[in-house]
Scaffold this motif. Structure first.
Motif, PDB file in Angstrom:
ATOM      1  N   THR A 144       1.266  -1.432  -6.795  1.00  0.00           N
ATOM      2  CA  THR A 144       1.603   0.101  -6.644  1.00  0.00           C
ATOM      3  C   THR A 144       0.538   0.632  -5.509  1.00  0.00           C
ATOM      4  OG1 THR A 144      -0.128   0.745  -8.496  1.00  0.00           O
ATOM      5  CG2 THR A 144       2.392   0.193  -9.016  1.00  0.00           C
ATOM      6  N   HIS A 145       1.353   1.824  -5.033  1.00  0.00           N
ATOM      7  CA  HIS A 145       0.405   2.646  -4.000  1.00  0.00           C
ATOM      8  C   HIS A 145       0.875   4.066  -4.323  1.00  0.00           C
ATOM      9  CE1 HIS A 145      -1.775   3.719  -0.470  1.00  0.00           C
ATOM     10  NE2 HIS A 145      -0.715   4.488   0.090  1.00  0.00           N
ATOM     11  N   ALA A 146      -0.099   4.978  -4.417  1.00  0.00           N
ATOM     12  CA  ALA A 146       0.015   6.268  -4.627  1.00  0.00           C
ATOM     13  C   ALA A 146       1.325   6.600  -5.441  1.00  0.00           C
ATOM     14  CB  ALA A 146       0.496   7.077  -3.031  1.00  0.00           C
ATOM     15  N   GLY A 147       1.080   5.801  -6.671  1.00  0.00           N
ATOM     16  CA  GLY A 147       2.130   6.180  -7.891  1.00  0.00           C
ATOM     17  C   GLY A 147       3.440   5.651  -7.346  1.00  0.00           C
ATOM     18  N   GLN A 148       3.616   4.452  -6.580  1.00  0.00           N
ATOM     19  CA  GLN A 148       4.837   4.040  -6.282  1.00  0.00           C
ATOM     20  C   GLN A 148       4.891   2.437  -6.220  1.00  0.00           C
ATOM     21  OE1 GLN A 148       7.841   5.276  -4.973  1.00  0.00           O
ATOM     22  NE2 GLN A 148       9.014   3.353  -4.967  1.00  0.00           N
ATOM     23  N   ALA A 149       5.788   1.760  -6.889  1.00  0.00           N
ATOM     24  CA  ALA A 149       5.774   0.428  -7.076  1.00  0.00           C
ATOM     25  C   ALA A 149       6.269  -0.107  -5.785  1.00  0.00           C
ATOM     26  CB  ALA A 149       6.771  -0.266  -8.117  1.00  0.00           C
ATOM     27  N   ILE A 150       5.484  -1.030  -4.994  1.00  0.00           N
ATOM     28  CA  ILE A 150       5.700  -1.356  -3.596  1.00  0.00           C
ATOM     29  C   ILE A 150       5.901  -3.036  -3.684  1.00  0.00           C
ATOM     30  CG2 ILE A 150       4.626   0.664  -2.431  1.00  0.00           C
ATOM     31  CD1 ILE A 150       2.198  -1.248  -1.927  1.00  0.00           C
ATOM     32  N   GLY A 151       5.664  -3.436  -4.681  1.00  0.00           N
ATOM     33  CA  GLY A 151       6.064  -5.128  -4.567  1.00  0.00           C
ATOM     34  C   GLY A 151       5.274  -6.011  -5.923  1.00  0.00           C
ATOM     35  N   VAL A 152       5.204  -7.066  -5.674  1.00  0.00           N
ATOM     36  CA  VAL A 152       4.498  -8.005  -6.491  1.00  0.00           C
ATOM     37  C   VAL A 152       3.592  -8.885  -5.857  1.00  0.00           C
ATOM     38  CG1 VAL A 152       6.311  -7.737  -8.098  1.00  0.00           C
ATOM     39  CG2 VAL A 152       6.378  -9.611  -6.566  1.00  0.00           C
ATOM     40  N   ARG A 153       2.480  -9.404  -6.705  1.00  0.00           N
ATOM     41  CA  ARG A 153       1.744 -10.449  -6.137  1.00  0.00           C
ATOM     42  C   ARG A 153       2.132 -11.667  -6.680  1.00  0.00           C
ATOM     43  NH1 ARG A 153      -3.841  -8.682  -7.308  1.00  0.00           N
ATOM     44  NH2 ARG A 153      -4.238 -10.661  -8.816  1.00  0.00           N
ATOM     45  N   VAL A 154       2.432 -13.076  -6.011  1.00  0.00           N
ATOM     46  CA  VAL A 154       2.563 -14.175  -6.524  1.00  0.00           C
ATOM     47  C   VAL A 154       1.726 -15.371  -5.857  1.00  0.00           C
ATOM     48  CG1 VAL A 154       4.548 -15.815  -6.910  1.00  0.00           C
ATOM     49  CG2 VAL A 154       4.932 -13.418  -7.101  1.00  0.00           C
ATOM     50  N   ALA A 155       1.011 -15.917  -6.899  1.00  0.00           N
ATOM     51  CA  ALA A 155       0.017 -16.706  -6.139  1.00  0.00           C
ATOM     52  C   ALA A 155      -0.585 -16.472  -5.227  1.00  0.00           C
ATOM     53  CB  ALA A 155       1.070 -18.084  -5.695  1.00  0.00           C
TER      54      ALA A 155
END
Length: 374
Positions: A144-155
């Motif tokens: 997240t950034h500034a209260g917004q979901a912006i993606g995911v972390r995978v491996a």
């Protein structure tokens, strides 16, 4: 159906007809009208409240059925389907009596090739419209950034996204995937106070013998009903008796086993790991043998000698394979205070661009509910 009900208690024929009329009203209000309402605002719940009160939604499924039906076995047959969404029929709201008319209206279907065939078909649709699926790639964090979901972390790799839709266990999503996001703390705290469903113990087995007394779907009730459910949902005791759902898909789909062989699974509801201290690594083969012995003695003579392969799936597997907290098989219990507005919302209240689908969000567990949430 009416003949079978009347055979046990003739007076229950009229009682069943009255019950079905009631349940159909609940179906219209609870499924057709409210099933597609996202309940993102408390006002949505307020608007639905008068009709829910009129339908006595505060009463339990079993209590409601008992007001129409006098025979105990018929009561069990009409109320056990609460377990299909992870609820105790003695506790969950009578709103869930809608399951009975839902099944009568649409039937109970099975995809040729099994659930895996349905999954493959959905994958094809997704890929046909340009989607990409990454297998064996567990998500480590929702970024997240500034209260917004912006993606995911995978491996260790960041995958950007305009929106993030989580179909993971809701407890796992908040406690693990969002652990770095301060805006999730309120929801995480609330999540840790919620009640979660029972777990399941499942034996998958293949046999070289067909049992012609079985149907595709088979429900085997034990001697106890309320007492067994109390052990499963309250005491946490792994009881000596059990009730079993036996799935025999080879009865309608020969493709699910090699020629001359038949596929089955036996499923028994068991306490979740929050209220039970059962050591499933030790208990699984013992419990499986008890279930197979019971099936052999009561329904499937010669079963154990006919088994050529078997596999167990215990509450521990729900944790390790599905990240299901406490080994819960259906996520949040569908009590009135954990339904509709009071269930996890399909759109997060605090984090923009974060959405939820699956058993733990509205409208609830079971394939119709999960697909409906999407």
């Amino acid at each position: 159906l009416l003949a079978q009900i009347g055979k046990r208690n003739p007076a229950d024929i009229k009682g069943y007809q009255n019950y079905l009329a009631y349940a159909e009203k609940v179906y219209i209000e609870g499924y057709e009208k409210l099933g597609q309402v996202p309940f993102l605002r408390f006002w949505d719940m307020v608007k639905a409240a008068p009709q829910l009160v009129k339908l006595n939604a505060q009463r339990s499924v079993y209590s409601t059925i008992s007001s129409y039906i006098k025979d105990d076995k018929t009561r069990q047959a009409l109320s056990f389907n609460s377990l299909l969404i992870g609820g105790n029929p003695f506790e969950i709201s009578s709103v869930y009596t809608l399951i009975h008319p839902l099944e009568k209206k649409f039937g109970v279907h099975f995809p040729k090739g099994g659930t895996g065939a349905m999954v493959r078909a959905m994958v094809k649709v997704f890929e046909d419209i340009g989607g990409r699926i990454h297998c064996s790639s567990p998500v480590e964090r929702i970024i997240t950034h500034a209260g917004q979901a912006i993606g995911v972390r995978v491996a260790g790799e960041f995958l950007p996204a305009k929106v993030v839709i989580s179909n993971a266990d809701v407890h796992h999503t908040y406690n693990t995937l969002l652990q770095d996001e301060p805006l999730s703390k309120r929801a995480t705290k609330a999540m840790n106070k919620k009640d979660f469903s029972m777990s399941l113990f499942v034996i998958y087995f293949g046999a070289n013998k067909r049992f012609d007394n079985l149907s595709h779907h088979n429900i085997m009730f034990g001697e106890r009903y309320k007492g067994l459910l109390n052990d499963i949902f309250k005491t946490g005791e792994l009881a000596d008796d059990f009730s079993i759902y036996l799935h025999a898909p080879s009865e309608t789909d020969a493709s699910l086993a090699p020629e001359g062989h038949y596929s089955y699974y036996a499923l028994a509801p068991v306490p979740n790991l929050k209220i039970s201290d059962v050591d499933w690594e030790t208990e699984s083969p013992i419990y499986a043998e008890r279930i197979l012995k019971y099936l052999e003695e009561h329904y499937m003579p010669g079963l154990r000698d006919s088994i050529v392969i078997k596999k167990f799936f215990s509450p521990l597997d729900f944790v390790t394979e599905l990240n299901a907290v406490h080994g819960s098989a259906f996520s949040l219990t569908p009590t009135l205070r954990q339904s509709a507005y009071f269930r996890v919302h399909n759109r997060d209240d605090d984090i923009k661009g974060l959405y939820f689908v699956g058993a733990g969000t509205h409208p609830g567990a079971g394939i119709p509910g999960v697909v409906g949430s999407a």
